[in-house]
Design an enzyme around this catalytic site. Sequence first.
Site, mmCIF file in Angstrom:
data_model
loop_
_atom_site.group_PDB
_atom_site.id
_atom_site.type_symbol
_atom_site.label_atom_id
_atom_site.label_comp_id
_atom_site.label_asym_id
_atom_site.label_seq_id
_atom_site.Cartn_x
_atom_site.Cartn_y
_atom_site.Cartn_z
ATOM 1 N N ASP A 1 0.793 -1.241 0.000
ATOM 2 C CA ASP A 1 0.000 0.000 0.000
ATOM 3 C C ASP A 1 0.826 1.293 0.000
ATOM 4 O O ASP A 1 0.291 2.354 -0.298
ATOM 5 C CB ASP A 1 -0.927 0.030 1.217
ATOM 6 C CG ASP A 1 -1.933 -1.125 1.201
ATOM 7 O OD1 ASP A 1 -2.298 -1.564 0.104
ATOM 8 O OD2 ASP A 1 -2.331 -1.577 2.293
ATOM 9 N N ARG B 1 -14.294 2.800 -25.423
ATOM 10 C CA ARG B 1 -14.999 2.792 -24.143
ATOM 11 C C ARG B 1 -14.278 3.640 -23.101
ATOM 12 O O ARG B 1 -13.194 4.183 -23.352
ATOM 13 C CB ARG B 1 -15.065 1.357 -23.605
ATOM 14 C CG ARG B 1 -16.063 0.495 -24.315
ATOM 15 C CD ARG B 1 -16.017 -0.904 -23.721
ATOM 16 N NE ARG B 1 -16.978 -1.779 -24.368
ATOM 17 C CZ ARG B 1 -16.798 -3.074 -24.576
ATOM 18 N NH1 ARG B 1 -15.668 -3.651 -24.208
ATOM 19 N NH2 ARG B 1 -17.735 -3.789 -25.157
HETATM 20 P P1 ATP Z 1 -1.372 -4.269 6.051
HETATM 21 O O1 ATP Z 1 -0.907 -2.849 5.928
HETATM 22 O O2 ATP Z 1 -0.943 -5.112 4.941
HETATM 23 O O3 ATP Z 1 -2.837 -4.389 6.381
HETATM 24 P P2 ATP Z 1 -0.809 -4.518 8.852
HETATM 25 O O4 ATP Z 1 0.396 -4.966 9.595
HETATM 26 O O5 ATP Z 1 -1.203 -3.082 9.029
HETATM 27 O O6 ATP Z 1 -0.602 -4.895 7.331
HETATM 28 P P3 ATP Z 1 -3.009 -5.383 10.520
HETATM 29 O O7 ATP Z 1 -4.056 -6.418 10.294
HETATM 30 O O8 ATP Z 1 -3.443 -3.994 10.817
HETATM 31 O O9 ATP Z 1 -2.047 -5.450 9.243
HETATM 32 O O10 ATP Z 1 -2.071 -5.844 11.732
HETATM 33 C C1 ATP Z 1 -1.440 -7.115 11.693
HETATM 34 C C2 ATP Z 1 -1.478 -7.717 13.074
HETATM 35 O O11 ATP Z 1 -0.735 -6.893 13.979
HETATM 36 C C3 ATP Z 1 -2.856 -7.823 13.692
HETATM 37 O O12 ATP Z 1 -3.593 -8.931 13.228
HETATM 38 C C4 ATP Z 1 -2.499 -7.967 15.161
HETATM 39 O O13 ATP Z 1 -2.073 -9.288 15.416
HETATM 40 C C5 ATP Z 1 -1.284 -7.032 15.285
HETATM 41 N N1 ATP Z 1 -1.713 -5.718 15.794
HETATM 42 C C6 ATP Z 1 -2.373 -4.748 15.119
HETATM 43 N N2 ATP Z 1 -2.616 -3.691 15.927
HETATM 44 C C7 ATP Z 1 -2.116 -4.001 17.136
HETATM 45 C C8 ATP Z 1 -2.058 -3.324 18.406
HETATM 46 N N3 ATP Z 1 -2.587 -2.107 18.586
HETATM 47 N N4 ATP Z 1 -1.464 -3.964 19.429
HETATM 48 C C9 ATP Z 1 -0.927 -5.190 19.277
HETATM 49 N N5 ATP Z 1 -0.958 -5.877 18.109
HETATM 50 C C10 ATP Z 1 -1.531 -5.303 17.055
#
Ligand code: ATP
Length: 320
Positions: free
Chosen positions: A128, A163
Site C-alpha cells: 500500500d 470505451r
Molecule cells: P497491512 O498494511 O498489509 O494491512 P498490517 O500490519 O497493518 O498490514 P493489521 O491487520 O493492521 O495489518 O495488523 C497485523 C497484526 O498486527 C494484527 O492482526 C495484530 O495481530 C497485530 N496488531 C495490530 N494492531 C495491534 C495493536 N494495537 N497492538 C498489538 N498488536 C496489534
Amino acid sequence: MISKIGVLTSGGDAPGMNCAIRAVVRAGLKYGLEVFGVMDGYKGLVEDDIFPMDRHYVSNIVNRGGTILGTARLREFKDQTVRQIAVDNLRKRGIDALVVIGGDGSYMGAKKLTEMGINCVGLPGTIDNDIASTDYTIGYDTCLNTIVDAVDKIRDTTESHQRCAVIEVMGNHCGDLALFSGIAEGAEMIITPDHPIPEEEVFESLRQLHDAKRKRAIVIVSEKIYPDIFAFAERITKATGFEAKAEVLGRIQRGGSPSAFDRILAARMGAHAVDCLLDGKGGICVGMVNNKIVDYDIYEALQLPRDKHVSVLRLIDILK
Ligand code: ATP
C-alpha cells in the site's frame, strides 16, 4: 549481547517479503546469531510455531512472491495476556529479539512486545505504501508494475471499443498505487482518498472527452471510495456518452515475483534491522528516505504525516 533472534511476516502479504526474510537470516547468521522463523505472524508466536532457520532454508526464494513464513491477522494480539504467551514462548527458547515484517498494525504489535522486554524492529512490508516513515514500502513497486501491466492490457480493448475503463486498484486508505499507476498510464482521471473528485465533475470531464471524440478514457480509482464500482461505471455510461466498463484488479495485485527495486530495498532493510538489534535497539522501524536507510521510533513513525504528492497532481492535467 543478543544471541538468538526471530523473524516473522504479519498482516497483508507483499512481494519482497521473502527477500527481507532472507536478508535477516543471512545477516544474522553472518554475525554469529541463531535465527528462528515464526510461522503465520503473531499467531505463530502465540501458538509456538517457531523453528530454527539455516542459510539453506532461505536459498532460492529471492524471486518468489508471497511469504515462505506465511502471514496472519490475530486481533487478540492487542490483549496483553495473549502477548504474554508470545513472550513466554520466545523466552523459553532464549530468543531475545525479533524482526517484524508488516504494515502499521504489525508495527503496533512490535512496539508493544518491545515494551514487554523483547526488542523488535519493524520492516515496512505492504503493497500500500501507506507508511510515512519510508519513501517506499517493500512490495509497492512490484504491485505498481503489476497494475501498469494489467491496465496496458485493458487499454487495448478499451481503445478498440472506444470505451471508458474504470479500474479499481488497491491501496487501503492510501492513494499512491492509484496516483502513480495513473500517471504511468497517462490516465484521463485519477480518483484517490487524498484527491477525491465530485461525481458531477467526473461526468463533466468525461462528457467533454467524449464530445471531443476521444477514442477511450482510463479512470483509475482507489479501493474503498465507491461501495460499488460497477454501479459507478453504469452512472458514467448514463451521464457521459462513453460506454463505461468497471474492472476490479483484486488480489492479482498482491502476487508475483518481486521487482529488482523491491528485492534491493528488502535486502538493505533486512540487513539494517539486524544491525539495529545488535546495537540493542528496539521499538523502531526501518525506512528508506532519500535513498538512505534510516530508523525511527515506531510511535513517532506512525504520527508522521503522509506525503500526499500534491506536486504530482499537476501532471495529470499537464499530460492529459
Ligand atoms: P497491512 O498494511 O498489509 O494491512 P498490517 O500490519 O497493518 O498490514 P493489521 O491487520 O493492521 O495489518 O495488523 C497485523 C497484526 O498486527 C494484527 O492482526 C495484530 O495481530 C497485530 N496488531 C495490530 N494492531 C495491534 C495493536 N494495537 N497492538 C498489538 N498488536 C496489534
